[in-house]
Design a protein around this motif. Structure first.
Motif, PDB file in Angstrom:
ATOM      1  N   ALA A  90       0.763  -1.238   0.054  1.00  0.00           N
ATOM      2  CA  ALA A  90       0.240   0.075  -0.025  1.00  0.00           C
ATOM      3  C   ALA A  90       0.812   1.240  -0.040  1.00  0.00           C
ATOM      4  CB  ALA A  90      -0.907  -0.003   1.296  1.00  0.00           C
ATOM      5  N   GLY A  91       1.977   1.061  -0.139  1.00  0.00           N
ATOM      6  CA  GLY A  91       2.851   2.369  -0.102  1.00  0.00           C
ATOM      7  C   GLY A  91       3.801   2.454   1.070  1.00  0.00           C
ATOM      8  N   GLY A  92       3.791   1.855   2.219  1.00  0.00           N
ATOM      9  CA  GLY A  92       4.487   2.054   3.424  1.00  0.00           C
ATOM     10  C   GLY A  92       6.129   1.465   3.075  1.00  0.00           C
ATOM     11  N   ARG A  93       6.853   2.063   4.094  1.00  0.00           N
ATOM     12  CA  ARG A  93       8.413   1.689   3.716  1.00  0.00           C
ATOM     13  C   ARG A  93       8.608   0.656   4.980  1.00  0.00           C
ATOM     14  NH1 ARG A  93      11.065   6.414   4.791  1.00  0.00           N
ATOM     15  NH2 ARG A  93       9.112   7.488   5.396  1.00  0.00           N
ATOM     16  N   ASP A  94       9.464  -0.158   4.590  1.00  0.00           N
ATOM     17  CA  ASP A  94       9.995  -1.200   5.578  1.00  0.00           C
ATOM     18  C   ASP A  94      10.697  -0.543   6.715  1.00  0.00           C
ATOM     19  OD1 ASP A  94      10.605  -3.737   6.736  1.00  0.00           O
ATOM     20  OD2 ASP A  94      12.323  -3.409   6.210  1.00  0.00           O
ATOM     21  N   ASN A  95      10.390  -0.647   8.081  1.00  0.00           N
ATOM     22  CA  ASN A  95      11.131  -0.355   8.973  1.00  0.00           C
ATOM     23  C   ASN A  95      11.493  -1.433  10.066  1.00  0.00           C
ATOM     24  OD1 ASN A  95      12.406   2.027  10.214  1.00  0.00           O
ATOM     25  ND2 ASN A  95      10.589   2.277  11.730  1.00  0.00           N
ATOM     26  N   GLY A  96      11.755  -2.531   9.546  1.00  0.00           N
ATOM     27  CA  GLY A  96      11.840  -3.687  10.389  1.00  0.00           C
ATOM     28  C   GLY A  96      10.901  -4.989  10.200  1.00  0.00           C
ATOM     29  N   GLY A  97      11.470  -5.743   9.262  1.00  0.00           N
ATOM     30  CA  GLY A  97      10.459  -6.814   8.858  1.00  0.00           C
ATOM     31  C   GLY A  97       9.927  -7.986  10.053  1.00  0.00           C
ATOM     32  N   PRO A  98       9.113  -8.644   9.509  1.00  0.00           N
ATOM     33  CA  PRO A  98       8.538  -9.549  10.330  1.00  0.00           C
ATOM     34  C   PRO A  98       9.438 -10.198  11.079  1.00  0.00           C
ATOM     35  CG  PRO A  98       7.211  -9.581   8.686  1.00  0.00           C
ATOM     36  CD  PRO A  98       8.447  -8.899   8.228  1.00  0.00           C
ATOM     37  N   GLY A  99       9.391 -10.697  12.513  1.00  0.00           N
ATOM     38  CA  GLY A  99      10.513 -11.767  13.110  1.00  0.00           C
ATOM     39  C   GLY A  99      10.368 -11.504  14.502  1.00  0.00           C
ATOM     40  N   LEU A 100      11.205 -12.348  15.235  1.00  0.00           N
ATOM     41  CA  LEU A 100      11.332 -12.385  16.707  1.00  0.00           C
ATOM     42  C   LEU A 100      12.165 -11.011  17.096  1.00  0.00           C
ATOM     43  CD1 LEU A 100      11.697 -16.249  17.304  1.00  0.00           C
ATOM     44  CD2 LEU A 100       9.873 -14.944  17.682  1.00  0.00           C
ATOM     45  N   ARG A 101      11.435 -10.658  18.269  1.00  0.00           N
ATOM     46  CA  ARG A 101      12.234  -9.547  18.868  1.00  0.00           C
ATOM     47  C   ARG A 101      12.707 -10.112  20.192  1.00  0.00           C
ATOM     48  NH1 ARG A 101      11.539  -8.268  14.156  1.00  0.00           N
ATOM     49  NH2 ARG A 101      11.159  -6.270  13.263  1.00  0.00           N
ATOM     50  N   PRO A 102      13.825 -11.052  20.317  1.00  0.00           N
ATOM     51  CA  PRO A 102      13.965 -11.401  21.640  1.00  0.00           C
ATOM     52  C   PRO A 102      14.368 -10.591  22.718  1.00  0.00           C
ATOM     53  CG  PRO A 102      15.661 -12.174  20.117  1.00  0.00           C
ATOM     54  CD  PRO A 102      14.339 -11.403  19.502  1.00  0.00           C
ATOM     55  N   ALA A 110       7.320  -9.173  15.776  1.00  0.00           N
ATOM     56  CA  ALA A 110       6.695  -7.789  15.624  1.00  0.00           C
ATOM     57  C   ALA A 110       7.248  -7.643  14.063  1.00  0.00           C
ATOM     58  CB  ALA A 110       7.275  -6.924  16.468  1.00  0.00           C
ATOM     59  N   ALA A 111       6.639  -6.335  13.249  1.00  0.00           N
ATOM     60  CA  ALA A 111       6.990  -6.041  12.183  1.00  0.00           C
ATOM     61  C   ALA A 111       6.884  -4.567  12.121  1.00  0.00           C
ATOM     62  CB  ALA A 111       5.959  -6.669  11.189  1.00  0.00           C
ATOM     63  N   PHE A 112       7.641  -3.784  11.603  1.00  0.00           N
ATOM     64  CA  PHE A 112       7.446  -2.083  11.451  1.00  0.00           C
ATOM     65  C   PHE A 112       7.391  -1.704  10.103  1.00  0.00           C
ATOM     66  CE2 PHE A 112       9.661  -3.741  15.320  1.00  0.00           C
ATOM     67  CZ  PHE A 112       9.246  -2.735  16.411  1.00  0.00           C
ATOM     68  N   VAL A 113       6.677  -0.645   9.800  1.00  0.00           N
ATOM     69  CA  VAL A 113       6.485  -0.012   8.574  1.00  0.00           C
ATOM     70  C   VAL A 113       6.472   1.485   8.900  1.00  0.00           C
ATOM     71  CG1 VAL A 113       5.416  -1.988   7.406  1.00  0.00           C
ATOM     72  CG2 VAL A 113       4.027  -0.181   8.318  1.00  0.00           C
ATOM     73  N   ARG A 114       6.812   2.359   8.125  1.00  0.00           N
ATOM     74  CA  ARG A 114       6.769   3.845   7.927  1.00  0.00           C
ATOM     75  C   ARG A 114       5.542   4.001   6.923  1.00  0.00           C
ATOM     76  NH1 ARG A 114       9.294   6.579  11.939  1.00  0.00           N
ATOM     77  NH2 ARG A 114      11.556   5.641  12.106  1.00  0.00           N
ATOM     78  N   ASP A 115       4.336   4.644   7.605  1.00  0.00           N
ATOM     79  CA  ASP A 115       3.300   5.154   6.830  1.00  0.00           C
ATOM     80  C   ASP A 115       3.736   6.079   5.760  1.00  0.00           C
ATOM     81  OD1 ASP A 115       3.264   7.504   8.099  1.00  0.00           O
ATOM     82  OD2 ASP A 115       1.235   7.116   9.133  1.00  0.00           O
ATOM     83  N   PRO A 116       3.009   6.678   4.909  1.00  0.00           N
ATOM     84  CA  PRO A 116       3.059   7.818   3.640  1.00  0.00           C
ATOM     85  C   PRO A 116       3.670   8.849   4.424  1.00  0.00           C
ATOM     86  CG  PRO A 116       1.330   6.563   3.140  1.00  0.00           C
ATOM     87  CD  PRO A 116       1.504   5.863   4.567  1.00  0.00           C
ATOM     88  N   GLU A 117       3.404   9.082   5.826  1.00  0.00           N
ATOM     89  CA  GLU A 117       3.641  10.452   6.742  1.00  0.00           C
ATOM     90  C   GLU A 117       4.910   9.969   7.354  1.00  0.00           C
ATOM     91  OE1 GLU A 117       2.219  13.632   6.389  1.00  0.00           O
ATOM     92  OE2 GLU A 117       0.801  12.503   4.954  1.00  0.00           O
ATOM     93  N   HIS A 119       5.353   7.993  10.106  1.00  0.00           N
ATOM     94  CA  HIS A 119       5.157   7.455  11.036  1.00  0.00           C
ATOM     95  C   HIS A 119       5.545   5.989  11.302  1.00  0.00           C
ATOM     96  CE1 HIS A 119       2.908  11.023  12.031  1.00  0.00           C
ATOM     97  NE2 HIS A 119       2.122  10.968  11.102  1.00  0.00           N
ATOM     98  N   ASN A 120       5.941   5.611  12.543  1.00  0.00           N
ATOM     99  CA  ASN A 120       6.252   4.329  12.666  1.00  0.00           C
ATOM    100  C   ASN A 120       5.352   3.455  13.046  1.00  0.00           C
ATOM    101  OD1 ASN A 120       8.124   2.217  12.992  1.00  0.00           O
ATOM    102  ND2 ASN A 120       8.787   2.684  14.796  1.00  0.00           N
ATOM    103  N   ILE A 121       4.780   2.455  12.509  1.00  0.00           N
ATOM    104  CA  ILE A 121       3.539   1.638  12.757  1.00  0.00           C
ATOM    105  C   ILE A 121       4.091   0.082  12.975  1.00  0.00           C
ATOM    106  CG2 ILE A 121       1.204   0.901  11.937  1.00  0.00           C
ATOM    107  CD1 ILE A 121       1.804   4.044  12.198  1.00  0.00           C
TER     108      ILE A 121
END
Length: 133
Positions: A90-102, A110-117, A119-121
């Protein structure tokens, strides 16, 4: 526990489309919108929810500046992966792909993306036995 989060955006239609697509894997079932005539917010605002009242609002709210980090919860790792894929599509930018966060705890995924503005989601699964994909 999060009741709701509000995020300032500069382009409501673009951000509305992003969140509608990115939140679909979480079961987002509704979008509520207000124009400047219905609220003191200018421009409009849009709220997204899974059950009941909106949990996440986007809009031109004055006084909200900077980058927001919001963590939303998932019940399994498959949903974390689906969120990440849908958000990127949908146009987001990767900020940390899906995976374990030990560093959080042994079963945290967890997984992290930056939205179009920008913001870290984050979407996170904290379940003690969060099933693997």
């Amino acid at each position: 526990m999060i009741d709701r989060v509000g995020a300032p955006v500069s382009d409501i239609p673009r951000s509305r489309a992003f969140f509608a697509a990115a939140l679909a894997p979480l079961g987002c079932s509704g979008i509520m919108e207000f124009g400047p005539d219905a609220t003191d917010m200018d421009p409009a605002a849009a709220g997204f929810w899974r059950d009941g009242e909106p949990d996440l609002w986007i809009g031109g709210e004055e006084g909200l500046t900077g980058v927001l980090h919001v963590a939303l919860s998932a019940s399994d790792r498959a949903t974390v992966e689906a969120f990440h894929a849908a958000a990127l599509a949908a146009g987001g930018r990767d900020n940390g792909g899906p995976g374990l966060r030990p560093h959080d705890h042994s079963s945290c995924s967890a997984a992290f993306v930056r939205d179009p503005e920008g913001h870290n989601i984050e979407l996170v699964c904290h379940a003690p036995a969060c099933p693997p994909v």
